[in-house]
Motif scaffolding. Structure first.
Motif, PDB file in Angstrom:
ATOM      1  N   PRO A  63       0.767  -1.303   0.073  1.00  0.00           N
ATOM      2  CA  PRO A  63      -0.042  -0.021  -0.035  1.00  0.00           C
ATOM      3  C   PRO A  63       0.936   1.358   0.035  1.00  0.00           C
ATOM      4  CG  PRO A  63      -0.162  -1.195   2.049  1.00  0.00           C
ATOM      5  CD  PRO A  63       0.713  -1.906   1.300  1.00  0.00           C
ATOM      6  N   GLU A  64       0.243   2.474   0.128  1.00  0.00           N
ATOM      7  CA  GLU A  64       0.650   3.767   0.076  1.00  0.00           C
ATOM      8  C   GLU A  64       2.011   3.905   0.937  1.00  0.00           C
ATOM      9  OE1 GLU A  64      -2.490   6.953  -0.578  1.00  0.00           O
ATOM     10  OE2 GLU A  64      -0.741   8.191  -0.951  1.00  0.00           O
ATOM     11  N   GLU A  85       0.199  -2.852  -6.281  1.00  0.00           N
ATOM     12  CA  GLU A  85      -0.955  -2.973  -5.020  1.00  0.00           C
ATOM     13  C   GLU A  85      -1.707  -4.131  -5.378  1.00  0.00           C
ATOM     14  OE1 GLU A  85      -3.718   0.470  -4.955  1.00  0.00           O
ATOM     15  OE2 GLU A  85      -2.206   1.507  -3.490  1.00  0.00           O
ATOM     16  N   THR A 205      -1.376  -2.684 -10.693  1.00  0.00           N
ATOM     17  CA  THR A 205      -2.001  -3.422  -9.718  1.00  0.00           C
ATOM     18  C   THR A 205      -1.615  -5.088  -9.984  1.00  0.00           C
ATOM     19  OG1 THR A 205      -4.019  -3.935 -11.379  1.00  0.00           O
ATOM     20  CG2 THR A 205      -4.039  -2.046  -9.744  1.00  0.00           C
TER      21      THR A 205
END
Lengths: 257, 342
Positions: A63-64, A85, A205
């Protein structure tokens, strides 16, 4: 010829990491840092890419929060950063499949460099599995790159084993994992920090990389360490000899020796 | 046929003793599942270790002592084990998480699409699944994971976290020989055995030195570039090493000592070094930073020796001595020599 390296953001090494009431892992207000083992792989990627005149890309899967590690990497001097992600971090097979797909997507990569392990997940298995998913040769615990010849397509390294050192040569492409001590990681430069501040990090992704979940491993939860119940006994004596005698007596009594 | 397979690691003709811990835990799981236990022994002298594997509890032993496997290389080892896994489809493959075990089992797991969990310190059998406890975040917390599936699962255990099984020399050997595959992607040009091999993860006793090692009263020869470094190096060699020798232990170090150049990195214990769990850990001149604690907190008994009575290491220690390590350590070595009859 290009080089890819992987990194992630992990709690500062001095941070106290705990499991809170909701079962989540927290490290208070402490900052995240680049996974400590990755400082060496990032440095090596910069140096080797410069030597062969290629581009060094850093990838973080997660994640970020992992943008922090990517920005630090750019500030150190990596040419490009990508974040992926949609991967379950505990599923190392899925992680490796995503990593391999990303390396293939970047194109013309002949060398992938990893730090020895990731401290948050506490394992190195994804490294070897990435090599396998790529179908490349794996050279682990590399303590020195003796030769990287892009034209001839060969690499020669010194690698550590529990009983000593092996000198190994192999044909590219290869995946290597590097040890602390292979180099002196640089600090980010002022210009690098400005570049990192402006960098837009593309997100790929797992789904668009065509990676499926394998799900043979499920996280049940995290737990705090069992409290170490020690009663410290201070050993006194008039002389060092007396203290030593008393300590040995205690160790023999407790059958430690 | 449904079974549990334990990988017995042989390097340069010598078995890694922690492999028997994997065999022992493999036996416990196999009994719970009511399936047989197979030991897999590859490499130089493998045939001679098969008997030992049977004594330690293996129902069958698969042996490959082909000269092609004399020098350890990932490719042929992984190819052979992957083939065996595909052929026999065991329920579980278990090995000790040494540097060889880690890369080997992860590679085989990728080849056979088998879920793998590493660094297990505790395993519970829950029906067909295994509930595994393992460290995360550099050992600052533990995680629990469920490992299971329709096919083979794989498990790496941490060295010294599980007891070694006891030997039963009446057990019969039931051996099957296999040959090595012909795959090669690397060329080993040279192998240098290190004479002062440090094996901290297997050590039952560790004597570690920290920043305080620089307080050596010995006088450096003139012309030494950095007297503090010389003093600390001399202290590791001539003060700490003799104590480790009399105890039959290994020498460790804190990150501060390694970064200052007092001793080489392969001695480092802690977050960016080795995680150890000996029976006895003696910390000499180590303050006990959180990064160091992460690597040694699982030691059974900790002894701290430090000048500073407020050093955090004393909070973890079973026994503490406030004093100069250059007075206490030599005294300790002398007392131990007498008491242990050396």
């Amino acid at each position: 010829m290009n080089i890819v390296t992987f990194t992630r953001s992990t709690p500062d090494t001095a941070a106290k990491v705990e499991v809170d009431g909701s079962g989540a892992v927290t490290w208070g207000g402490a900052a995240t840092v680049v996974n400590p083992w990755d400082e060496y792989s990032l440095e090596e990627a910069i140096v080797q890419a410069k030597n062969i005149g290629g581009k060094a890309t850093v990838i973080a899967i997660g994640p970020e929060m992992h943008n922090e590690a990517l920005k630090h990497s750019i500030a150190m001097g990596l040419d490009a950063a990508i974040r992926i992600e949609g991967v379950d971090p505990i599923d190392s097979l899925q992680w490796a499949a995503a990593a391999a797909a990303a390396v293939n997507k970047i194109g013309d990569v002949k060398l992938v460099i990893f730090g020895k392990e990731s401290v948050d997940v506490g394992t190195d298995q994804h490294i070897y599995q990435t090599a396998r998913k790529l179908g490349w040769t794996m050279l682990s615990y590399v303590s020195k790159i003796l030769e990287l010849d892009a034209a001839a397509g060969t690499i020669k390294v010194e690698k550590m084993l529990e009983g000593g050192k092996q000198i190994i040569s192999a044909k590219l492409p290869v995946v290597i994992s590097v040890m602390k001590g292979i180099n002196e990681p640089r600090y980010p430069s002022f210009i690098g920090i400005r570049k990192a501040g402006k960098a837009e990090i593309p997100v790929w992704t797992a789904a668009e990389l065509g990676v499926a979940v394998s799900s043979g491993v499920q996280l049940i939860g995290y737990e705090n360490l069992p409290v170490r119940e020690v009663k410290t006994e201070m050993i006194d004596g008039a002389t060092p000899q007396e203290k030593a005698e008393k300590l040995v007596e205690k160790l023999l009594e407790a059958k430690v020796l | 046929m449904s079974r549990v397979v334990a990988f017995i690691e042989v390097f340069d003709g010598v078995v890694n003793n922690s492999s028997w811990e994997a065999l022992g835990e493999g036996a416990t799981i196999a009994r719970a599942w009511g399936v047989p236990l197979t030991a897999l022994v590859l490499g130089k002298n493998a045939a001679s270790m098969a008997q030992e594997a049977a004594h330690y509890g293996a129902d069958h032993v698969v042996v490959c002592d082909d000269a092609a496997l004399d020098v350890y290389r990932l490719e042929p080892y992984a190819a052979l084990i992957s083939d065996l896994v595909k052929q026999h489809q065991p329920k579980l493959v278990i090995a000790v998480g040494s540097s060889i075990g880690r890369e080997l089992l992860a590679t085989v797991a990728a080849d056979t699409d088998s879920p793998l969990v590493s660094e297990a310190v505790e395993v519970q059998v829950d029906g067909e699944r295994l509930i595994v406890t393992r460290p995360a975040y550099a050992g600052k917390v533990m995680s629990k994971v469920a490992l299971g599936g329709a096919g083979t699962v794989m498990l790496l255990i941490r060295p010294r976290a599980f007891p070694a099984p006891s030997k039963d020399t009446s057990r019969a050997l039931n051996v099957e020989k296999v040959s090595a595959p012909n795959v090669e992607s690397v060329q080993v040009e040279d192998f240098q055995v290190e004479s002062s091999k440090v094996n901290l993860s297997d050590a039952a006793i560790i004597v570690s030195g920290g920043r305080g090692m620089a307080n050596n009263p010995a006088t450096p020869p003139s012309g030494v570039a950095d007297p503090a470094v010389w003093k600390a190096q001399e202290g590791f060699k001539n003060v700490l090493q003799p104590l480790a020798d009399v105890l039959g232990g290994a020498v460790g170090a804190s990150r501060a000592a390694v970064d200052a150049g007092y001793i080489s990195y392969d001695h480092q214990v802690g977050q960016t070094g080795k995680t150890v769990n000996p029976d006895l850990y003696i910390a000499a001149g180590i303050s006990g930073a959180i990064q160091h604690q992460a690597g040694m907190r699982n030691s059974k008994v900790i002894v701290a020796i430090n000048k500073d009575a407020d050093a955090p290491i004393f909070k973890m220690a079973r026994y503490g001595i406030v004093g100069d390590i250059y007075e206490v350590i030599p005294a300790l070595t002398e007392v131990l020599k007498k008491r242990l009859g050396k």
